[in-house]
Design an enzyme around this catalytic site. Structure first.
Site, short mmCIF file in Angstrom:
data_model
loop_
_atom_site.label_atom_id
_atom_site.label_comp_id
_atom_site.label_asym_id
_atom_site.label_seq_id
_atom_site.Cartn_x
_atom_site.Cartn_y
_atom_site.Cartn_z
N SER A 199 0.88 -1.12 0.01
CA SER A 199 0.05 -0.17 -0.06
C SER A 199 0.74 1.18 0.12
O SER A 199 2.23 1.19 0.55
CB SER A 199 -0.87 0.01 1.13
OG SER A 199 -1.48 1.41 1.51
N TYR A 241 -3.32 -0.23 9.96
CA TYR A 241 -3.10 -0.62 8.58
C TYR A 241 -1.88 -0.27 8.16
O TYR A 241 -1.34 -1.18 7.52
CB TYR A 241 -4.34 0.29 7.79
CG TYR A 241 -4.32 -0.05 6.28
CD1 TYR A 241 -5.23 -1.02 6.09
CD2 TYR A 241 -3.76 0.78 5.46
CE1 TYR A 241 -5.06 -1.58 4.49
CE2 TYR A 241 -3.71 0.50 4.00
CZ TYR A 241 -4.45 -0.53 3.56
OH TYR A 241 -4.70 -0.85 2.34
#
Length: 250
Positions: free
Chosen positions: A142, A155
């Site tokens: 990510s 996250y």
């Protein structure tokens, strides 16, 4: 050149295949001649994916957050077409809790699904890849593997871990013919990024931060995915490719 990117007859397991970039990946590879097992929690969404996807497909309904079941999931994934050649770990969760509000439960579910499940599922599938002398593991990293975003501490920690895990997988298994690489998408419109795109001002701000000047479309991931899944990337392992329109370049 076509042979370099050929995945015909390869058996692929795609987690998170019921929606978003996981579904895009599963459909792409099925259309390219691979035999694709879509794995997700929602049986109805998987059925809809299969109905709208030409090629050899199968579905497996499973909960990857149940770590005790991952060995069984790996076994079941090999039933429709045989041993898995390519594992794509696209399933993920973003609880979007600020650092002050992170809970034990939110932290654990995020790290478990985004980091532990991809490793233990790969570990269960690697023996068959070793036996065949060929395998591909594709993890989803990510922007938050490298950048800190508001409300993204758990996250981001999980996705930073994915980048390092990918390097460690490569070190462990590449001598057996198994490459491990990660794709790090920028801002793509998916269920996971729905809250971002629900705010047009925020979505445009993200687009403006790229070098290209727009957010990603699902098809933008197709070329990089075919590269890391095929013999075109035979000498590439342990790498994270940012498919982000140059977001991380600025």
């Amino acid at each position: 050149m076509n042979q370099l990117f050929d995945v015909t007859g390869k058996t692929v397991c795609v987690t998170g295949a019921s929606s978003g970039l996981g579904r895009q990946a599963a459909s792409l590879l099925a259309g390219a001649g691979a035999r694709v097992i879509g794995l997700a929690r929602r049986a109805d969404a998987l059925a809809a994916w299969r109905e709208n996807t030409p090629g050899e497909t199968a579905s497996l309904t499973a909960d990857l957050s149940d770590r005790d079941s991952l060995q069984d999931i790996a076994r079941d994934a090999a039933q429709p077409f045989g041993a898995i050649d390519i594992l794509i770990n696209a399933a993920g969760i973003n609880t979007r809790q600020s650092a002050d509000d992170v809970t034990d439960a939110g932290w654990d579910v995020t790290l478990n699904l985004n980091l532990a499940a991809p490793f233990f599922l790969a570990q269960a599938m690697v023996p068959a890849m070793k036996k065949n002398g060929w395998g591909r593991i594709v993890n989803f990293a990510s922007l938050q593997s490298r950048r800190a975003f508001p409300g993204g501490i758990s996250y981001g920690a999980s996705k930073g871990g994915v980048e390092q895990m990918t390097r460690a997988m490569a070190e462990a298994w590449s001598r057996d013919g198994i490459t491990a690489n990660a794709l790090a998408p920028g801002f793509f419109r998916t269920e996971l990024t729905g809250p971002v795109f629900a705010d047009p001002v925020l979505a445009q701000r993200n687009a403006d931060q790229t070098c290209i000047g727009r957010n990603g479309e699902p098809v933008d991931l197709d070329g990089p995915l075919m590269f890391v899944c095929s013999d075109a990337s035979a000498y590439v392992t342990g790498q994270t490719l940012f498919v982000d329109g140059g977001f991380t370049a600025k």
